[in-house]
Design a protein around this motif. Structure first.
Motif, PDB file in Angstrom:
ATOM      1  N   VAL A 267       0.958  -0.666   0.264  1.00 20.66           N
ATOM      2  CA  VAL A 267       0.207   0.233  -0.078  1.00 20.66           C
ATOM      3  C   VAL A 267       0.562   1.146  -0.463  1.00 20.66           C
ATOM      4  O   VAL A 267       1.506   1.047   0.703  1.00 20.66           O
ATOM      5  CB  VAL A 267      -0.994   0.354   1.199  1.00 20.66           C
ATOM      6  CG1 VAL A 267      -1.460   1.052   1.306  1.00 20.66           C
ATOM      7  CG2 VAL A 267      -1.931  -1.353   1.606  1.00 20.66           C
ATOM      8  N   VAL A 268       0.798   1.992  -0.921  1.00 26.25           N
ATOM      9  CA  VAL A 268       1.882   3.310  -1.427  1.00 26.25           C
ATOM     10  C   VAL A 268       0.666   4.718  -1.522  1.00 26.25           C
ATOM     11  O   VAL A 268      -0.645   4.436  -1.894  1.00 26.25           O
ATOM     12  CB  VAL A 268       2.532   3.508  -1.994  1.00 26.25           C
ATOM     13  CG1 VAL A 268       3.804   2.185  -1.311  1.00 26.25           C
ATOM     14  CG2 VAL A 268       1.698   2.774  -3.450  1.00 26.25           C
ATOM     15  N   ILE A 269       1.267   5.645  -1.288  1.00 24.73           N
ATOM     16  CA  ILE A 269       0.303   6.685  -1.497  1.00 24.73           C
ATOM     17  C   ILE A 269       0.930   7.861  -2.434  1.00 24.73           C
ATOM     18  O   ILE A 269       2.317   8.022  -1.904  1.00 24.73           O
ATOM     19  CB  ILE A 269      -0.378   7.306   0.028  1.00 24.73           C
ATOM     20  CG1 ILE A 269      -1.145   6.608   1.194  1.00 24.73           C
ATOM     21  CG2 ILE A 269      -0.882   8.777  -0.480  1.00 24.73           C
ATOM     22  CD1 ILE A 269      -1.421   6.856   1.442  1.00 24.73           C
ATOM     23  N   LEU A 270      -0.237   8.392  -2.948  1.00 24.52           N
ATOM     24  CA  LEU A 270       1.517   9.494  -4.042  1.00 24.52           C
ATOM     25  C   LEU A 270       0.410  10.722  -3.681  1.00 24.52           C
ATOM     26  O   LEU A 270      -0.727  10.751  -3.772  1.00 24.52           O
ATOM     27  CB  LEU A 270       0.920   9.184  -5.035  1.00 24.52           C
ATOM     28  CG  LEU A 270       1.333   9.897  -6.921  1.00 24.52           C
ATOM     29  CD1 LEU A 270       2.756  10.067  -6.861  1.00 24.52           C
ATOM     30  CD2 LEU A 270       1.167  10.077  -7.816  1.00 24.52           C
ATOM     31  N   GLU A 271       1.330  11.363  -3.912  1.00 25.89           N
ATOM     32  CA  GLU A 271       0.831  12.907  -3.435  1.00 25.89           C
ATOM     33  C   GLU A 271       0.958  14.301  -4.069  1.00 25.89           C
ATOM     34  O   GLU A 271       2.586  13.710  -4.834  1.00 25.89           O
ATOM     35  CB  GLU A 271       1.117  13.764  -1.859  1.00 25.89           C
ATOM     36  CG  GLU A 271       0.605  12.771  -0.587  1.00 25.89           C
ATOM     37  CD  GLU A 271       1.469  12.975   0.737  1.00 25.89           C
ATOM     38  OE1 GLU A 271       1.201  13.261   1.863  1.00 25.89           O
ATOM     39  OE2 GLU A 271       2.996  13.999   0.184  1.00 25.89           O
ATOM     40  N   SER A 272       0.274  15.599  -4.917  1.00 28.86           N
ATOM     41  CA  SER A 272       0.888  16.340  -5.575  1.00 28.86           C
ATOM     42  C   SER A 272       2.171  17.151  -4.334  1.00 28.86           C
ATOM     43  O   SER A 272       1.573  17.046  -3.200  1.00 28.86           O
ATOM     44  CB  SER A 272       0.314  16.990  -5.567  1.00 28.86           C
ATOM     45  OG  SER A 272      -1.062  17.923  -3.814  1.00 28.86           O
ATOM     46  N   ARG A 273       3.233  17.493  -5.021  1.00 29.84           N
ATOM     47  CA  ARG A 273       3.896  18.107  -4.608  1.00 29.84           C
ATOM     48  C   ARG A 273       3.809  19.200  -4.037  1.00 29.84           C
ATOM     49  O   ARG A 273       4.034  19.869  -2.056  1.00 29.84           O
ATOM     50  CB  ARG A 273       5.340  18.817  -5.467  1.00 29.84           C
ATOM     51  CG  ARG A 273       6.439  19.148  -4.075  1.00 29.84           C
ATOM     52  CD  ARG A 273       7.675  19.894  -5.038  1.00 29.84           C
ATOM     53  NE  ARG A 273       8.826  18.475  -5.805  1.00 29.84           N
ATOM     54  CZ  ARG A 273       9.477  17.959  -4.462  1.00 29.84           C
ATOM     55  NH1 ARG A 273       9.459  18.560  -3.182  1.00 29.84           N
ATOM     56  NH2 ARG A 273       9.749  16.183  -4.980  1.00 29.84           N
ATOM     57  N   GLU A 274       3.016  20.321  -4.079  1.00 30.42           N
ATOM     58  CA  GLU A 274       2.554  21.579  -3.797  1.00 30.42           C
ATOM     59  C   GLU A 274       1.169  21.267  -3.318  1.00 30.42           C
ATOM     60  O   GLU A 274      -0.010  19.871  -3.769  1.00 30.42           O
ATOM     61  CB  GLU A 274       2.186  22.632  -4.989  1.00 30.42           C
ATOM     62  CG  GLU A 274       3.578  22.830  -6.052  1.00 30.42           C
ATOM     63  CD  GLU A 274       4.201  23.758  -5.234  1.00 30.42           C
ATOM     64  OE1 GLU A 274       3.798  24.425  -4.080  1.00 30.42           O
ATOM     65  OE2 GLU A 274       5.540  23.452  -4.696  1.00 30.42           O
ATOM     66  N   HIS A 275       0.366  21.773  -2.162  1.00 29.53           N
ATOM     67  CA  HIS A 275      -1.137  21.547  -1.619  1.00 29.53           C
ATOM     68  C   HIS A 275      -2.333  21.682  -2.752  1.00 29.53           C
ATOM     69  O   HIS A 275      -1.995  23.597  -3.179  1.00 29.53           O
ATOM     70  CB  HIS A 275      -1.092  22.351  -0.095  1.00 29.53           C
ATOM     71  CG  HIS A 275      -2.354  22.194   0.188  1.00 29.53           C
ATOM     72  ND1 HIS A 275      -1.720  21.113   1.333  1.00 29.53           N
ATOM     73  CD2 HIS A 275      -3.851  22.860  -0.346  1.00 29.53           C
ATOM     74  CE1 HIS A 275      -3.460  21.265   1.824  1.00 29.53           C
ATOM     75  NE2 HIS A 275      -3.723  21.716   1.478  1.00 29.53           N
ATOM     76  N   TYR A 276      -2.982  21.284  -3.055  1.00 33.49           N
ATOM     77  CA  TYR A 276      -4.347  21.224  -4.148  1.00 33.49           C
ATOM     78  C   TYR A 276      -4.842  20.137  -3.320  1.00 33.49           C
ATOM     79  O   TYR A 276      -4.468  19.504  -2.637  1.00 33.49           O
ATOM     80  CB  TYR A 276      -4.111  20.240  -5.198  1.00 33.49           C
ATOM     81  CG  TYR A 276      -3.028  21.146  -6.267  1.00 33.49           C
ATOM     82  CD1 TYR A 276      -3.364  22.623  -6.469  1.00 33.49           C
ATOM     83  CD2 TYR A 276      -1.832  21.116  -6.489  1.00 33.49           C
ATOM     84  CE1 TYR A 276      -2.702  23.448  -7.232  1.00 33.49           C
ATOM     85  CE2 TYR A 276      -1.180  21.891  -6.884  1.00 33.49           C
ATOM     86  CZ  TYR A 276      -1.537  22.967  -7.788  1.00 33.49           C
ATOM     87  OH  TYR A 276      -0.639  23.498  -8.223  1.00 33.49           O
ATOM     88  N   GLY A 277      -6.249  20.807  -3.139  1.00 32.70           N
ATOM     89  CA  GLY A 277      -7.429  20.172  -2.314  1.00 32.70           C
ATOM     90  C   GLY A 277      -7.784  18.620  -3.386  1.00 32.70           C
ATOM     91  O   GLY A 277      -8.336  17.164  -2.353  1.00 32.70           O
ATOM     92  N   GLU A 278      -8.625  19.486  -4.190  1.00 34.20           N
ATOM     93  CA  GLU A 278      -9.237  18.382  -5.071  1.00 34.20           C
ATOM     94  C   GLU A 278      -8.781  18.279  -6.216  1.00 34.20           C
ATOM     95  O   GLU A 278      -7.779  19.467  -6.404  1.00 34.20           O
ATOM     96  CB  GLU A 278     -10.929  19.137  -5.318  1.00 34.20           C
ATOM     97  CG  GLU A 278     -11.801  18.956  -4.052  1.00 34.20           C
ATOM     98  CD  GLU A 278     -11.505  18.265  -2.493  1.00 34.20           C
ATOM     99  OE1 GLU A 278     -11.988  17.047  -3.280  1.00 34.20           O
ATOM    100  OE2 GLU A 278     -11.358  18.872  -1.965  1.00 34.20           O
TER     101      GLU A 278
END
Ligand SMILES: [Zn+2]
Length: 188
Positions: free
Chosen positions: A87-98
């Motif tokens: 189980v891994v999680i990908l995030e945007s580097r910058e802060h976005y909500g949706e």
């Protein structure tokens, strides 16, 4: 326009149904069950962690805390293995909500990343499916779950895999760490 939460509550609170979960091969539990009572709507949505980027733990995390990063995205895993193979999680580097808040170029790049990571996890072997999921009700910082379920165990197919992840005993840590390293190496 959808009905208001109040309309939904009025209509549904005394009309909850109990689906035939005992017939579902993938349902993780057995025994007598009934739906939990539906509580009325609250006045406002509950705030999520890091709302508006304020005190966001994901923005504050250093690249060293991640399994893999590039200029737009960062990928992380929990400190310990869980029940599913990976189980891994990908995030945007910058802060976005949706997802719909992403600029077009980043949204297009997201499609490439979802495919690349899914393919890399599937390439580890013995994986029946990689579920690519976005809920986003906990932390606001945009993130996507990759939940790999094992091959050839029909009880573990479908959306209950997310529950089975907490029911199955954790994967042996050395196996899990080797798979994470291989995933990072494949992503380059
Ligand atoms: Zn953030």
């Amino acid at each position: 326009m959808p009905e208001t939460p109040e309309e939904l509550y009025e209509r549904a609170a005394n009309a909850l149904r109990m689906p035939p979960v005992e017939e579902w091969e993938t349902f993780p539990f057995e025994g007598e069950m009934r739906p939990r009572a539906l509580l009325p709507p609250e006045d406002e949505e509950r705030p999520r962690q890091g709302e508006g980027g304020v005190d966001c733990r994901r923005c504050a995390a250093a690249d060293d805390d991640y399994l893999w990063t590039n200029e737009n995205w960062r990928l992380w895993a929990f400190d310990k293995p869980t029940g599913l193979p990976l189980v891994v999680i990908l995030e945007s580097r910058e802060h976005y909500g949706e997802p719909g808040d992403l600029p077009e170029e980043l949204a297009a790049d997201l499609g490439v990343m979802l495919a690349r990571i899914e393919r890399a996890i599937r390439g580890l072997g013995e994986i029946g499916r990689v579920h690519v999921c976005r809920w986003g009700d906990g932390g606001e910082h945009l993130h996507w779950w990759f939940m790999a379920r094992p091959a050839r165990i029909p009880q573990l197919i479908g959306s209950f895999a997310a529950i089975w992840d907490d029911i199955l005993p954790p994967v042996p840590e050395d196996v899990w760490r080797a798979d994470l390293q291989k995933l990072a190496a494949t992503l380059g």
